[in-house]
Design an enzyme around this catalytic site. Structure first.
Site, PDB file in Angstrom:
ATOM      1  N   TYR A 199     -16.021  47.046  -2.284  1.00  0.00           N
ATOM      2  CA  TYR A 199     -15.400  45.782  -2.518  1.00  0.00           C
ATOM      3  C   TYR A 199     -16.355  44.299  -2.289  1.00  0.00           C
ATOM      4  O   TYR A 199     -17.798  45.288  -1.926  1.00  0.00           O
ATOM      5  CB  TYR A 199     -14.694  46.048  -1.330  1.00  0.00           C
ATOM      6  CG  TYR A 199     -14.779  45.412  -0.082  1.00  0.00           C
ATOM      7  CD1 TYR A 199     -15.158  44.398   0.800  1.00  0.00           C
ATOM      8  CD2 TYR A 199     -15.401  46.495   0.858  1.00  0.00           C
ATOM      9  CE1 TYR A 199     -15.798  44.446   1.693  1.00  0.00           C
ATOM     10  CE2 TYR A 199     -15.970  46.580   2.049  1.00  0.00           C
ATOM     11  CZ  TYR A 199     -16.415  45.437   3.043  1.00  0.00           C
ATOM     12  OH  TYR A 199     -16.442  45.443   4.090  1.00  0.00           O
ATOM     13  N   CYS A 200     -15.899  43.123  -2.895  1.00  0.00           N
ATOM     14  CA  CYS A 200     -17.191  42.703  -2.388  1.00  0.00           C
ATOM     15  C   CYS A 200     -16.013  40.588  -2.533  1.00  0.00           C
ATOM     16  O   CYS A 200     -15.013  41.208  -1.629  1.00  0.00           O
ATOM     17  CB  CYS A 200     -17.972  42.079  -3.607  1.00  0.00           C
ATOM     18  SG  CYS A 200     -16.662  42.104  -5.111  1.00  0.00           S
ATOM     19  N   THR A 201     -16.751  40.166  -2.359  1.00  0.00           N
ATOM     20  CA  THR A 201     -15.616  38.944  -2.189  1.00  0.00           C
ATOM     21  C   THR A 201     -14.335  39.012  -3.024  1.00  0.00           C
ATOM     22  O   THR A 201     -13.732  38.447  -3.035  1.00  0.00           O
ATOM     23  CB  THR A 201     -16.696  37.585  -2.515  1.00  0.00           C
ATOM     24  OG1 THR A 201     -17.941  37.778  -1.523  1.00  0.00           O
ATOM     25  CG2 THR A 201     -15.458  35.968  -2.122  1.00  0.00           C
TER      26      THR A 201
END
Length: 350
Positions: A199-201
């Site tokens: 995951y990331c922003t």
């Protein structure tokens, strides 16, 4: 011929934005698709965005588009329609709407052509960026968090992870995305038989990272659709527990969106609980660091007594000192106890 870049000073533009009465909506989006002529596309899109009073940061490359922008609320639907009709590949594109928004995230439109929309450092002609992992929606994310066979991987930089992350997520300690990719492969070898959730922003980094992991032999790879922003929004809408702890760092003037009430970071000066990033007020430093209100008052918004003393000097002397050194623009890496050269507000493409 229309002017296809900004010609007004930053100070003037910021003052104009702050004086606006109409609310704005902060939006981020990305799309991996082939752009035959990035410069031509950039120039055409710049005119569309300018006509709609869009501010923000947009990168285009042969591999696609990456944008973080601010749109007047009255023009959001018009913007959506014009974006969707600009190119068939953008039709129906998911737009991530900010979770916390004061409308002051950007005050100028900067649109650039780059080699990549995310600086990944990948130099492998056999790499297929389209062979990505499977998407996870909010309910699926929560189920995976309870699955002992799943490992969550945070594909953001250290200063992002420091203020907020998913429960028990692994940090890939690095200053940039390009540094993280080979480290992720190395660190996860021992978990090769596990379910890898990245995951990331907003989704752009973890999407490419999922393809990189599959390229390196990992078969069970997922990534969170729309990243933290979309996850938190959908979880709240659906009445699901929000399992992200702390604050989501964002790459604009807000520097963060509150996801949960927990404060998991600490002031870099006194150690008190705090998760508010700021830049050192000394123009010769601009260190990005975490500072509590008490230390902000004590050090006049500076990162150290030295910078506080320098800020009190006459402006001419400050300029002379800045000219004699490499201008700061650094980020404090607490986990490694050192400073790293970076932009005042970090570049989301790094």
């Amino acid at each position: 011929m229309p002017v296809l870049h900004n010609r007004i000073s930053n100070d003037e533009l910021k003052a104009k934005m702050l004086a606006e009465s109409e609310p704005r909506t902060t939006i981020s989006f990305y799309k991996y698709f082939t752009i035959a002529s990035p410069q031509q596309t950039r120039d055409a899109l710049y005119q569309v965005f300018t006509a709609l009073d869009v501010f923000g940061r947009v990168y285009l490359a042969h591999e696609g588009i990456n944008a973080q922008i601010s749109v007047p609320q009255s023009k959001v639907e018009t913007f959506r329609q014009q974006l969707y009709t600009f190119d068939p590949a953008l039709d129906g594109l998911r737009l991530n709407i900010a979770l916390e928004d004061d409308g002051k995230s950007f005050w100028v439109l900067r649109m650039k052509v780059r080699d990549r929309i995310v600086a990944d450092g990948i130099d492998d002609p056999t790499f297929d960026a389209s062979n990505v992992g499977d998407y996870l929606k909010a309910a699926d994310v929560n189920a995976m968090l309870d699955d002992p066979d799943a490992v969550f991987i945070d594909m953001r930089n250290h200063y992002e992870y420091e203020v907020g992350h998913f429960e028990n997520a692994l940090e890939i300690p690095a200053d940039t995305f390009r540094e993280q990719l080979p480290k992720a492969v190395e660190m996860l070898r021992e978990h090769a038989d596990k379910k890898i959730v990245m995951y990331c922003t907003g989704g752009i980094r973890c999407e490419k990272a999922s393809a990189w992991m599959k390229h390196n032999g990992f078969n069970k790879v997922w990534h969170i659709e729309g990243g933290i922003i979309e996850y938190a929004r959908r979880a709240r809408e659906q009445g699901l527990p929000v399992r992200f702890i702390g604050k989501n760092f964002v790459f604009d003037e807000r520097m963060g969106e509150r996801i949960s009430d927990e404060v998991i970071a600490h002031c870099h000066q006194c150690g008190a609980p705090c998760d508010s990033h700021t830049n050192c007020k000394n123009d010769g430093c601009h260190l990005l660091f975490i500072q509590c209100p008490q230390c902000a008052s004590k050090f006049n918004g500076c990162c150290s007594e030295q910078c506080c003393e320098e800020l009190a000097l006459p402006e001419e002397e400050q300029r002379r000192r800045r000219a004699g050194r490499e201008n700061g623009n650094k980020i404090f890496n607490k986990s490694r106890g050192r400073l790293n050269s970076k932009l005042s507000i970090p570049d989301p493409a790094e």
